[in-house]
Design a protein around this motif. Structure first.
Motif, PDB file in Angstrom:
ATOM      1  N   LEU A 104       9.624  83.253  70.427  1.00 41.90           N
ATOM      2  CA  LEU A 104      10.192  83.139  68.775  1.00 41.90           C
ATOM      3  C   LEU A 104       9.336  84.431  68.008  1.00 41.90           C
ATOM      4  CD1 LEU A 104      12.652  82.934  66.451  1.00 41.90           C
ATOM      5  CD2 LEU A 104      11.315  80.733  66.465  1.00 41.90           C
ATOM      6  N   VAL A 105       9.080  85.635  67.325  1.00 39.59           N
ATOM      7  CA  VAL A 105       8.793  86.111  66.709  1.00 39.59           C
ATOM      8  C   VAL A 105       9.858  86.579  65.267  1.00 39.59           C
ATOM      9  CG1 VAL A 105       7.989  88.127  66.680  1.00 39.59           C
ATOM     10  CG2 VAL A 105       8.157  87.409  68.844  1.00 39.59           C
ATOM     11  N   ILE A 106       8.291  85.929  64.263  1.00 41.19           N
ATOM     12  CA  ILE A 106       8.873  85.909  62.692  1.00 41.19           C
ATOM     13  C   ILE A 106       7.780  87.115  62.207  1.00 41.19           C
ATOM     14  CG2 ILE A 106       9.856  84.195  61.544  1.00 41.19           C
ATOM     15  CD1 ILE A 106      10.297  82.407  62.768  1.00 41.19           C
ATOM     16  N   ASP A 107       8.207  87.766  62.139  1.00 36.19           N
ATOM     17  CA  ASP A 107       7.065  89.060  61.369  1.00 36.19           C
ATOM     18  C   ASP A 107       5.986  89.091  62.483  1.00 36.19           C
ATOM     19  OD1 ASP A 107       8.533  88.564  58.989  1.00 36.19           O
ATOM     20  OD2 ASP A 107       7.913  87.390  57.938  1.00 36.19           O
ATOM     21  N   GLU A 108       4.804  88.821  61.954  1.00 35.99           N
ATOM     22  CA  GLU A 108       3.927  88.539  62.711  1.00 35.99           C
ATOM     23  C   GLU A 108       3.083  87.343  63.271  1.00 35.99           C
ATOM     24  OE1 GLU A 108       0.405  90.406  60.062  1.00 35.99           O
ATOM     25  OE2 GLU A 108       1.398  92.192  59.801  1.00 35.99           O
ATOM     26  N   GLU A 109       4.208  86.186  63.137  1.00 38.93           N
ATOM     27  CA  GLU A 109       3.834  85.424  64.074  1.00 38.93           C
ATOM     28  C   GLU A 109       4.712  85.157  65.720  1.00 38.93           C
ATOM     29  OE1 GLU A 109       2.346  82.000  61.451  1.00 38.93           O
ATOM     30  OE2 GLU A 109       3.890  82.638  61.046  1.00 38.93           O
ATOM     31  N   LEU A 110       4.073  84.526  66.536  1.00 35.12           N
ATOM     32  CA  LEU A 110       5.088  83.921  67.939  1.00 35.12           C
ATOM     33  C   LEU A 110       4.547  83.221  68.182  1.00 35.12           C
ATOM     34  CD1 LEU A 110       4.353  86.775  71.015  1.00 35.12           C
ATOM     35  CD2 LEU A 110       4.273  84.325  70.914  1.00 35.12           C
ATOM     36  N   PHE A 111       5.951  82.947  68.235  1.00 32.55           N
ATOM     37  CA  PHE A 111       5.696  81.129  68.587  1.00 32.55           C
ATOM     38  C   PHE A 111       7.058  81.322  70.385  1.00 32.55           C
ATOM     39  CE2 PHE A 111       6.834  81.133  63.961  1.00 32.55           C
ATOM     40  CZ  PHE A 111       5.780  80.166  63.603  1.00 32.55           C
ATOM     41  N   SER A 112       5.885  80.233  70.860  1.00 34.07           N
ATOM     42  CA  SER A 112       5.720  80.114  72.555  1.00 34.07           C
ATOM     43  C   SER A 112       7.406  78.862  72.688  1.00 34.07           C
ATOM     44  CB  SER A 112       5.283  80.076  73.214  1.00 34.07           C
ATOM     45  OG  SER A 112       5.509  79.861  75.241  1.00 34.07           O
ATOM     46  N   VAL A 113       8.097  79.070  72.831  1.00 29.10           N
ATOM     47  CA  VAL A 113       9.131  78.017  73.501  1.00 29.10           C
ATOM     48  C   VAL A 113       9.040  77.933  74.696  1.00 29.10           C
ATOM     49  CG1 VAL A 113      11.596  76.938  72.667  1.00 29.10           C
ATOM     50  CG2 VAL A 113      10.470  78.889  70.861  1.00 29.10           C
ATOM     51  N   GLU A 114       9.246  76.333  74.788  1.00 26.40           N
ATOM     52  CA  GLU A 114       9.264  75.627  76.277  1.00 26.40           C
ATOM     53  C   GLU A 114      10.787  75.459  76.353  1.00 26.40           C
ATOM     54  OE1 GLU A 114       7.652  77.201  78.750  1.00 26.40           O
ATOM     55  OE2 GLU A 114       6.270  77.993  77.915  1.00 26.40           O
TER      56      GLU A 114
END
Length: 378
Positions: A104-114
């Motif tokens: 999940l990419v929000i602006d310049e942050e990348l969140f990894s979802v498992e």
């Protein structure tokens, strides 16, 4: 059955380094928690708070992105990608999205979802061990059926009476209490066990309570798709309102014609009565006129029976007037070339939208310059 295919992915064209920085993996992990059979995505907000987003299986990636932007991220760039960096299509169902890990990419942050690391909550009343035991014996279904049957007779019942029902199945007070909480949670009944004034009452018809509260607080419930539905309604109004105005005018004209026909029928009966009276007391006598009046009565009864055979409704004055109004309306539709089918299709859509939006039609047409406000919505 939910599909097990991989989410639809769209290759992302490589952007210029100066146009969009490479997202940085966020140190804050994203949790997936399962509550009441639904998966919730726990996402940190810019204000350092956490927000829970329910992932409904029938929704799409576009719905999830819209929900995220509404929570303090109206201008954020939000997109989902797979582990290879390919963007996931907005039309991908949530049920399909959860089949494999994604980013999940929000602006310049990348969140990894498992998706396979879902946390099962233990505070859910529906997963209580006492309830699992009750379910294994099928008691909950029997008590549920009793509550539904009782709801057809009265809007509420005493909690003590509900306890006596549960005692018949050998249930303890604790199990009885847990079952009432479960029924409250799924919306079968309303039982405010923590409220001292209401804990002794079980509301069998939750809709009545909700409607009463909404009426007192002047609350109008709307769906989450209200902006889209209102936009669709405003597109239909310029097409619907002119047709509706024409139909109302034709309805008034048909009503007047039916009234005139009924008045003419009354005049005919008056003349018939006068002729028969003259023939009985002046021109002839009762001995001669008796069989004639008998046949006139039988003929009238046959006409009423013929009306029932043709239209499958009792012969009454109101039914006769309605039938004349419908015949007049049909002739007016033909003579004025009124497209009733088009009007009816638009009418049904407008009624559906106004009901879902819980709004009055006249309030919606204010500000629309291309149509006039109808007097009534039939």
């Amino acid at each position: 059955m939910l599909s097990t295919a991989a989410p639809q992915a769209c290759p992302v064209a490589p952007a210029a380094p100066s146009a969009q920085p490479t997202p940085t993996p966020s140190p804050v992990p994203i949790q997936l928690i399962q509550r009441s059979g639904l998966i919730n995505l726990i996402l940190p907000l810019p204000n350092a708070e956490k927000c829970s987003f329910t992932l409904y299986p029938n929704k799409t990636v576009k719905d999830l992105i819209t929900d995220i932007r509404e929570e303090e991220r109206p201008n954020s760039l939000v997109l989902l990608t797979d582990k290879n960096g390919n963007r996931i299509s907005h039309e991908t169902p949530i049920s399909q999205l959860l089949n494999q890990p994604f980013n999940l990419v929000i602006d310049e942050e990348l969140f990894s979802v498992e998706p396979f690391k879902i946390v099962q909550t233990t505070d859910n009343v529906l997963g209580n061990p006492d309830l699992l035991e009750i379910a294994s014996h099928g008691y909950h279904e029997k008590i549920k059926a009793m509550l539904l049957k009782e709801a057809t007779k009265r809007p509420f019942m005493n909690y003590s009476e509900y306890e006596r029902w549960c005692e018949q199945f050998g249930m303890s007070k604790e199990k009885t209490h847990q079952l009432s909480k479960a029924f409250h949670k799924i919306g079968l009944v309303l039982h405010f066990h923590e409220n001292s004034a209401l804990k002794d009452i079980i509301f069998l018809k939750p809709s009545i309570v909700v409607d009463a509260i909404a009426a007192n607080l002047n609350i109008k419930f709307q769906t989450r798709e209200a902006p889209l539905l209102r936009s669709e309604l405003h597109k239909l109004l310029p097409l619907y309102l002119p047709l509706n105005n024409v139909k109302q005018d034709l309805d008034v004209r048909a009503e007047k014609k039916a009234k005139r026909w009924m008045a003419g029928a009354l005049a005919y009966l008056t003349v018939q009565f006068g002729l028969l009276a003259r023939m009985v007391w002046i021109d002839f006598n009762w001995d001669i006129m008796e069989p004639i009046t008998y046949f006139v009565g039988v003929f009238t009864m046959m006409g009423g029976y013929l009306f029932f055979v043709l239209y499958n409704e009792d012969y009454t004055y109101k039914a006769l007037e309605n039938r004349q109004r419908m015949l007049a309306l049909k002739k007016l539709y033909i003579s004025e070339e009124f497209n009733w089918q088009k009007w009816n299709a638009l009418h049904q859509k407008v009624l559906t939208y106004t009901k879902l939006l819980n709004v009055d039609l006249e309030e919606e047409v204010k500000g629309l310059q291309s149509a006039t406000i109808p007097k009534t919505l039939q």
